[in-house]
Design an enzyme around this catalytic site. Structure first.
Site, mmCIF file in Angstrom:
data_model
loop_
_atom_site.group_PDB
_atom_site.id
_atom_site.type_symbol
_atom_site.label_atom_id
_atom_site.label_comp_id
_atom_site.label_asym_id
_atom_site.label_seq_id
_atom_site.Cartn_x
_atom_site.Cartn_y
_atom_site.Cartn_z
ATOM 1 N N CYS B 165 3.022 16.620 17.546
ATOM 2 C CA CYS B 165 2.850 17.075 16.160
ATOM 3 C C CYS B 165 3.540 16.124 15.320
ATOM 4 O O CYS B 165 3.447 15.913 13.980
ATOM 5 C CB CYS B 165 3.559 18.319 16.068
ATOM 6 S SG CYS B 165 3.331 19.522 17.596
ATOM 7 N N HIS B 303 7.263 21.477 8.125
ATOM 8 C CA HIS B 303 6.434 21.518 9.606
ATOM 9 C C HIS B 303 5.628 22.911 9.856
ATOM 10 O O HIS B 303 4.392 22.882 10.050
ATOM 11 C CB HIS B 303 6.999 21.100 10.832
ATOM 12 C CG HIS B 303 6.494 20.889 11.784
ATOM 13 N ND1 HIS B 303 5.331 20.140 12.063
ATOM 14 C CD2 HIS B 303 6.283 21.503 13.060
ATOM 15 C CE1 HIS B 303 4.718 20.209 13.239
ATOM 16 N NE2 HIS B 303 5.223 21.107 13.746
ATOM 17 N N HIS B 337 -3.043 23.730 12.683
ATOM 18 C CA HIS B 337 -2.198 22.680 12.998
ATOM 19 C C HIS B 337 -3.000 21.420 13.686
ATOM 20 O O HIS B 337 -3.451 21.554 14.911
ATOM 21 C CB HIS B 337 -1.203 22.980 14.104
ATOM 22 C CG HIS B 337 0.071 22.308 14.415
ATOM 23 N ND1 HIS B 337 -0.198 20.870 13.991
ATOM 24 C CD2 HIS B 337 1.059 22.210 15.003
ATOM 25 C CE1 HIS B 337 1.019 20.294 14.420
ATOM 26 N NE2 HIS B 337 1.889 21.020 15.150
#
Lengths: 88, 410
Positions: B165, B303, B337
């Site tokens: 990520c 995030h 995501h």
């Protein structure tokens, strides 16, 4: 399969796989300079022919001499004839 | 040696809303969700999540076969986003090919779809006789970076970050440092990923994938919300064209923002679970790098993926540095995501927020979790001029990253 059918099958398969205008598929055309293929494409071309005609040609010396589309026609026709002349 | 200032002069995005940064922004401003029910997941034994955010409307056929044959979907996304960024920056062919442009683009892994296709075929008869020449170029770890370099004829550095990520943010951060040190004048930076059930399963088996909103996909993920239940996997690419300020001024090109701070830290506490103190440490390091204090940050683009633990840890970290002063939101409520792509897509959107003088809210944040309530959440599209933005990304594997961008001023 007649020789003409083999040629048509080769031309159709190559034009489709390598996205070449079918009108460009003339026997005198060179694979690299005129049809735009390169060494990576030749790897895939061998798989294409092996799958289409159900033979193994990767190790054949004759492949290295192929320059034009017509060379492929002749190579495949000869290979098919060889295989069909072998007694089963 | 004085370090060079680094600015953003081009951006591109391929997102679950389609092609382009404008498309992305229009969807975010309208409060749309890119999350859909995915039948493919329903056919897999053991997986509970049935939702994902996939990229619509991209035809790989528009990329010439010579380049496309070595690309999986992730490289197609990266190449299209890179093309958009180059076009916006207005780089000439000579500038693209001349050696002063490098590439810093990563993905989580090489193409999982191509890897699966190879092994599906391989396992039929334990044979590689049908293996095509493009397979390796799609599954190698630097597939996106190499394919972008190849397609545009880029001859500078190629680096492929890989930190799940955090991949996209690291790519931008390390690209910034290369320009800053004078090693390149331009860098195409960002990340890309393509959806595969493996990614969704990775979160599902750790009880970190969203599973309760399969019948109402637009309601998940829910960053910071009390009813959040995990990540929704997405795909896409975000690419930013970074450039030395000297070069941008010389070219008289539009400057979208300046990158003024970057930090990345490792979190050895856990390979999977985020830690508030270590996240805060990363954010402080980025402030230090930018040479500003917490009072210098106007907005935090979090995030926040919608997991139970991650959102709490990030909230605590933000509160420990900024108190409740700085508006904060996560775009994953809209986008899901997109893993390696998420940092760069969200950074592009953050740049646009700064330029358009608006703040985007966290989609699906209906009831703030009390454990996430210590920060100020953006709850609706808010007209607001912000000059300095912190962008966070925290990755599985314990790789933290924070970037700070600022409205350009001489």
């Amino acid at each position: 399969m007649t020789n003409q059918e083999i040629i048509e099958r080769i031309d159709r398969s190559i034009a489709e796989e390598f996205e070449i205008d079918p009108g460009e598929m003339k026997p005198e055309k060179t694979l690299f300079l005129e049809l735009g293929l390169d060494s990576l494409d030749i790897v895939d071309l061998v798989i294409l022919l092996e799958t289409a005609f159900r033979f193994k040609i990767r190790e054949e010396e004759g492949i290295r001499k192929i320059r034009t589309l017509g060379d492929i026609h002749a190579f495949v026709i000869q290979k098919k004839n060889e295989l069909e002349s072998i007694p089963r | 040696m004085p370090l060079k200032r680094v600015v953003i002069t081009g951006m591109g995005a391929i997102s679950p809303f389609g092609r382009g940064v404008d498309t992305l922004m229009n969807a975010l401003l309208s409060g749309e969700s890119g999350v859909r029910f995915l039948h493919e997941l329903a056919d897999i034994r053991g997986i509970r999540t049935r939702v994902a955010a996939l990229v619509p409307g991209v035809d790989p056929g528009e990329i010439p076969r010579k380049y496309r044959r070595s690309m999986s979907a992730m490289s197609v996304f990266a190449s299209l986003a890179a093309g958009e960024a180059i076009a916006q920056a207005g780089l000439s062919g000579e500038q693209v090919r001349g050696g002063r442009l490098g590439v810093s683009i990563g993905s989580t892994i090489g193409s999982p779809r191509t890897t699966q296709a190879f092994f599906d075929d391989f396992r039929i008869d334990n044979s590689v006789e049908r293996m095509k020449s493009g397979v390796f170029f799609q599954i190698m770890n630097h597939s996106c970076a190499a394919n972008v370099a190849h397609m545009f004829g880029i001859t500078g550095r190629t680096v492929a970050t890989a930190a799940a990520c955090s991949t996209g943010s690291l790519a931008v951060g390390y690209g910034t440092e290369m320009i800053s040190m004078g090693k390149q004048d331009f860098m195409l930076c960002g990340g890309a990923d393509e959806f595969h059930p493996l990614t969704a399963a990775t979160f599902d088996i750790m009880n970190a994938a969203s599973i309760r909103f399969n019948e109402s996909p637009g309601k998940t993920p829910r960053p910071f919300d009390r009813d959040r239940d995990g990540v929704v996997c997405a795909e896409g690419s975000g690419i930013l064209l970074l450039e030395s300020l000297d070069s941008a001024l010389r070219r008289n090109t539009g400057i979208l923002a300046e990158i003024v701070g970057f930090a990345s830290t490792s979190d050895p506490e856990s390979i999977a679970n985020p830690n508030a103190a270590n996240i805060a440490h990363c954010m402080r390091q980025a402030l230090l790098d930018a040479g500003i204090g917490p009072e210098g940050i106007d907005y935090v683009n979090a995030h926040a993926t919608g997991t139970e633990l991650g959102d709490i840890a990030e909230s605590e970290a933000i509160r420990s540095i900024f108190g409740d002063r700085v508006p904060t939101s996560s775009l994953k409520g809209n986008l899901g995501h997109a893993m390696a792509a998420s940092g760069a897509i969200e950074l592009a959107a953050s740049v646009e927020m700064m330029r358009r003088e608006i703040l985007l809210p966290t989609h699906n944040l209906d009831h703030v979790d009390p454990l996430c309530a210590s920060v100020t959440h953006v709850r609706e599209v808010t007209p607001r001029r912000v000059d300095t933005v912190m962008k966070n990304n925290f990755a599985l594997g314990g790789v933290n990253s924070s970037l700070i961008i600022r409205r350009f001023r001489q």
